[in-house]
Design an enzyme around this catalytic site. Structure first.
Site, PDB file in Angstrom:
ATOM      1  N   HIS A  81      21.947   7.969 -10.957  1.00 27.80           N
ATOM      2  CA  HIS A  81      22.905   7.588  -9.931  1.00 27.80           C
ATOM      3  C   HIS A  81      24.329   7.563 -10.493  1.00 27.80           C
ATOM      4  O   HIS A  81      25.278   7.998  -9.834  1.00 27.80           O
ATOM      5  CB  HIS A  81      22.548   6.205  -9.367  1.00 27.80           C
ATOM      6  CG  HIS A  81      21.159   6.128  -8.818  1.00 27.80           C
ATOM      7  ND1 HIS A  81      20.774   6.817  -7.698  1.00 27.80           N
ATOM      8  CD2 HIS A  81      20.060   5.447  -9.252  1.00 27.80           C
ATOM      9  CE1 HIS A  81      19.483   6.564  -7.450  1.00 27.80           C
ATOM     10  NE2 HIS A  81      19.032   5.738  -8.381  1.00 27.80           N
ATOM     11  N   ARG A 141      40.667  -8.182 -21.165  1.00 34.36           N
ATOM     12  CA  ARG A 141      39.846  -8.249 -22.379  1.00 34.36           C
ATOM     13  C   ARG A 141      38.916  -7.058 -22.521  1.00 34.36           C
ATOM     14  O   ARG A 141      38.542  -6.694 -23.645  1.00 34.36           O
ATOM     15  CB  ARG A 141      39.015  -9.540 -22.386  1.00 34.36           C
ATOM     16  CG  ARG A 141      39.794 -10.795 -22.687  1.00 34.36           C
ATOM     17  CD  ARG A 141      38.849 -11.945 -22.999  1.00 34.36           C
ATOM     18  NE  ARG A 141      38.010 -12.273 -21.862  1.00 34.36           N
ATOM     19  CZ  ARG A 141      38.289 -13.222 -20.973  1.00 34.36           C
ATOM     20  NH1 ARG A 141      39.402 -13.927 -21.091  1.00 34.36           N
ATOM     21  NH2 ARG A 141      37.474 -13.470 -19.969  1.00 34.36           N
ATOM     22  N   HIS A 169      42.797  -4.639 -27.694  1.00 38.58           N
ATOM     23  CA  HIS A 169      42.566  -6.073 -27.516  1.00 38.58           C
ATOM     24  C   HIS A 169      42.136  -6.728 -28.820  1.00 38.58           C
ATOM     25  O   HIS A 169      42.569  -7.839 -29.151  1.00 38.58           O
ATOM     26  CB  HIS A 169      41.506  -6.307 -26.440  1.00 38.58           C
ATOM     27  CG  HIS A 169      41.052  -7.737 -26.343  1.00 38.58           C
ATOM     28  ND1 HIS A 169      39.968  -8.216 -27.048  1.00 38.58           N
ATOM     29  CD2 HIS A 169      41.551  -8.789 -25.658  1.00 38.58           C
ATOM     30  CE1 HIS A 169      39.807  -9.497 -26.788  1.00 38.58           C
ATOM     31  NE2 HIS A 169      40.750  -9.873 -25.946  1.00 38.58           N
ATOM     32  N   HIS A 207      54.392  -1.162 -24.293  1.00 37.06           N
ATOM     33  CA  HIS A 207      54.148  -0.216 -23.204  1.00 37.06           C
ATOM     34  C   HIS A 207      55.462   0.304 -22.618  1.00 37.06           C
ATOM     35  O   HIS A 207      55.615   1.506 -22.370  1.00 37.06           O
ATOM     36  CB  HIS A 207      53.318  -0.880 -22.103  1.00 37.06           C
ATOM     37  CG  HIS A 207      51.858  -0.946 -22.393  1.00 37.06           C
ATOM     38  ND1 HIS A 207      51.304  -1.892 -23.210  1.00 37.06           N
ATOM     39  CD2 HIS A 207      50.824  -0.156 -21.989  1.00 37.06           C
ATOM     40  CE1 HIS A 207      49.995  -1.718 -23.289  1.00 37.06           C
ATOM     41  NE2 HIS A 207      49.674  -0.664 -22.560  1.00 37.06           N
TER      42      HIS A 207
END
Length: 502
Positions: free
Chosen positions: A89, A373, A380, A415
């Site tokens: 699936h 997390r 992390h 970032h």
């Protein structure tokens, strides 16, 4: 009643036997599946480590004092999607994304045939974004060499020449030199990018590698300095004894390329390298790159290419944000799969790196804390080990909110730094979203255990990615189509999409 009881017991026994047989068959299948177990070895034993590395170079779990946070422990495990793709699936969902890529390709081919009468395989956008690649590789090689011929030799020299005893002036000088090296490692590549006007994708390669190597070097030094200070004794005057406190160069070299940012002298290792698995993962990275190209070519460039003052209206902005939600979230999925799954698994396989838990089931998160997390375990772990834990020691266990805020601040700054260097303008949308909504949502969803909170998380991700893609695209094309308001530094930090006067 006795006959009925006997029949029921026999039926239950038969069904339990079938279930048990199916379970045993599945276990046997996993045990004989090379992707699951046959390719893996366990942690090196203490005896093996002593014989191979020397007693000083074997990593043992640190003794935890009261109030200390646990350390990162590496285990032998596969990536979660690797496990899930064995379920038909879930594998079908993967096939759906492949089918969408094929449809995107067919859409482009049919569009070219109908409008131009020929097949136009035009990848100019990708070629431009990845332009000046020789200059990119030259700088990348220089950055790699600097970490090899400067960091390790200087650290080794400090270890073998340091005077026994507590921290002294030599240690402070060495620390200052290390900080100067890290600052130069940030400044010089940025100057190189600006000097050669590297396009966005090429600039992203340099800045992400720059950040990765800075984190690697910090991890290596941070892990080994306490070991050197703790193991020094007054009678350790022998250079050979001191040199054993510094890990072998092979361990340092392996760590620079291993898909982890937390340094250890040894990691769980696999037995062999499956080169077909490596090729498959790199092929998936290339397919994801093509996927991203089609998304920008079809959903971003046509809409924002002619950006002018007519777009700077509340109505147009709202429509643009909602129009970018699906493409922006698709880019999120593709970046996750390409980098955190395919790219890291390819390098893990080539380096026989056993711990493939680069992410967890972040898509099932009901809280933003769990999402942060589990989204990127590699980053992390570094933030937790070298920022959060150190802040927890300095500020105390009662001030963990302050340590968490500092972790978010550092992550948001890094970032935004990558995007600023990539786009050549300062437009801190990501920083504001990261430190604003992203940080506050941790406390909003802190008690979220209902599955409805998972819907809230996904809605927030869709809206956030739509905002990011829309606002950065608007600003990029505004700087192409709108006139320069000022020639000084203010033009670099003032959004031109706000002041466009065409």
């Amino acid at each position: 009643m006795q006959k009925l009881q006997k029949d029921v017991i026999e039926q239950l026994s038969s069904e339990l036997e079938q279930l048990l047989q199916g379970f045993v068959t599945e276990v046997e299948h996993l045990e004989h599946n090379g992707d699951a177990n046959d390719n893996y070895t366990s942690f090196p034993s203490k005896a093996d480590g002593l014989s191979q590395c020397g007693a000083a170079n074997v990593h043992h779990p640190k003794k935890r004092h009261k109030g200390d946070l646990p350390d990162k422990v590496f285990h032998m495990r596969r990536s979660m999607l690797t496990e899930l793709f064995e379920i038909n699936h879930i594998r079908t969902i993967y096939h759906i994304f492949v089918a969408i890529l094929i449809v995107f390709s067919l859409n482009t081919f049919v569009y070219d045939l109908v409008n131009e009468g020929r097949l136009n395989l035009d990848f100019r956008l990708m070629q431009w974004a990845l332009g000046k690649f020789p200059k990119v590789m030259a700088l990348w090689v220089c950055m790699q060499i600097s970490t090899l011929i400067i960091v390790y030799p200087m650290f080794y020299y400090w270890v073998v020449t340091r005077l026994p005893g507590p921290v002294n002036k030599t240690d402070l000088v060495a620390l200052c030199l290390f900080v100067v090296y890290q600052i130069a490692f940030v400044v010089l590549p940025v100057y190189y990018i600006r000097e050669h006007q590297l396009p966005p994708a090429s600039a992203v390669i340099i800045t992400t590698e720059q950040v990765r190597l800075i984190m690697k070097v910090h991890a290596f030094v941070r892990e080994n300095i306490p070991r050197v200070l703790a193991n020094y004794k007054k009678d350790d005057g022998d250079v050979e004894v001191r040199s054993n406190l510094c890990p072998d160069f092979s361990k340092y070299l392996y760590f620079l390329f291993a898909p982890t940012l937390v340094y250890r002298d040894s990691y769980p290792r696999t037995k062999t390298i499956r080169w077909n698995y490596v090729v498959t993962n790199f092929a998936q990275v290339l397919a994801c790159l093509l996927y991203t190209y089609y998304i920008f070519e079809r959903f971003c460039v046509p809409y924002f290419n002619n950006f002018n003052k007519d777009h700077v209206t509340p109505k147009a902005l709202l429509l643009s944000v909602f129009g970018c939600m699906l493409p922006g979230t698709l880019v999120l999925f593709i970046a996750f799969f390409a980098i955190l799954h395919s790219w890291l698994n390819a390098f893990a396989e080539m380096l026989k790196f056993g711990d493939r838990m680069f992410y967890k089931d972040w898509w099932n998160s009901t809280t933003f804390a769990n999402y942060y997390r589990t989204w990127n375990i590699v980053v992390h772990d570094w933030l937790y080990t070298y920022i959060y834990k150190d802040c927890n020691r300095l500020l105390g266990a009662k001030n963990r909110a302050g340590a968490m805020a500092l972790v978010f601040l550092i992550s948001a700054v890094v970032h935004e730094y990558i995007l600023t260097i990539c786009f050549s303008f300062f437009y801190p949308v990501l920083f504001v979203m990261f430190m604003g909504a992203g940080f506050s949502f941790i406390f909003v969803t802190d008690k979220g255990v209902s599955r409805s909170w998972n819907v809230f998380l996904w809605v927030a991700l869709f809206i956030g990615n739509g905002l990011l893609m829309c606002l950065y695209s608007m600003e990029w094309y505004a700087r192409i189509n709108c006139p320069v308001n000022t020639d000084n530094f203010l033009d670099y930090i003032i959004p031109r999409s706000w002041t466009c006067m065409i």
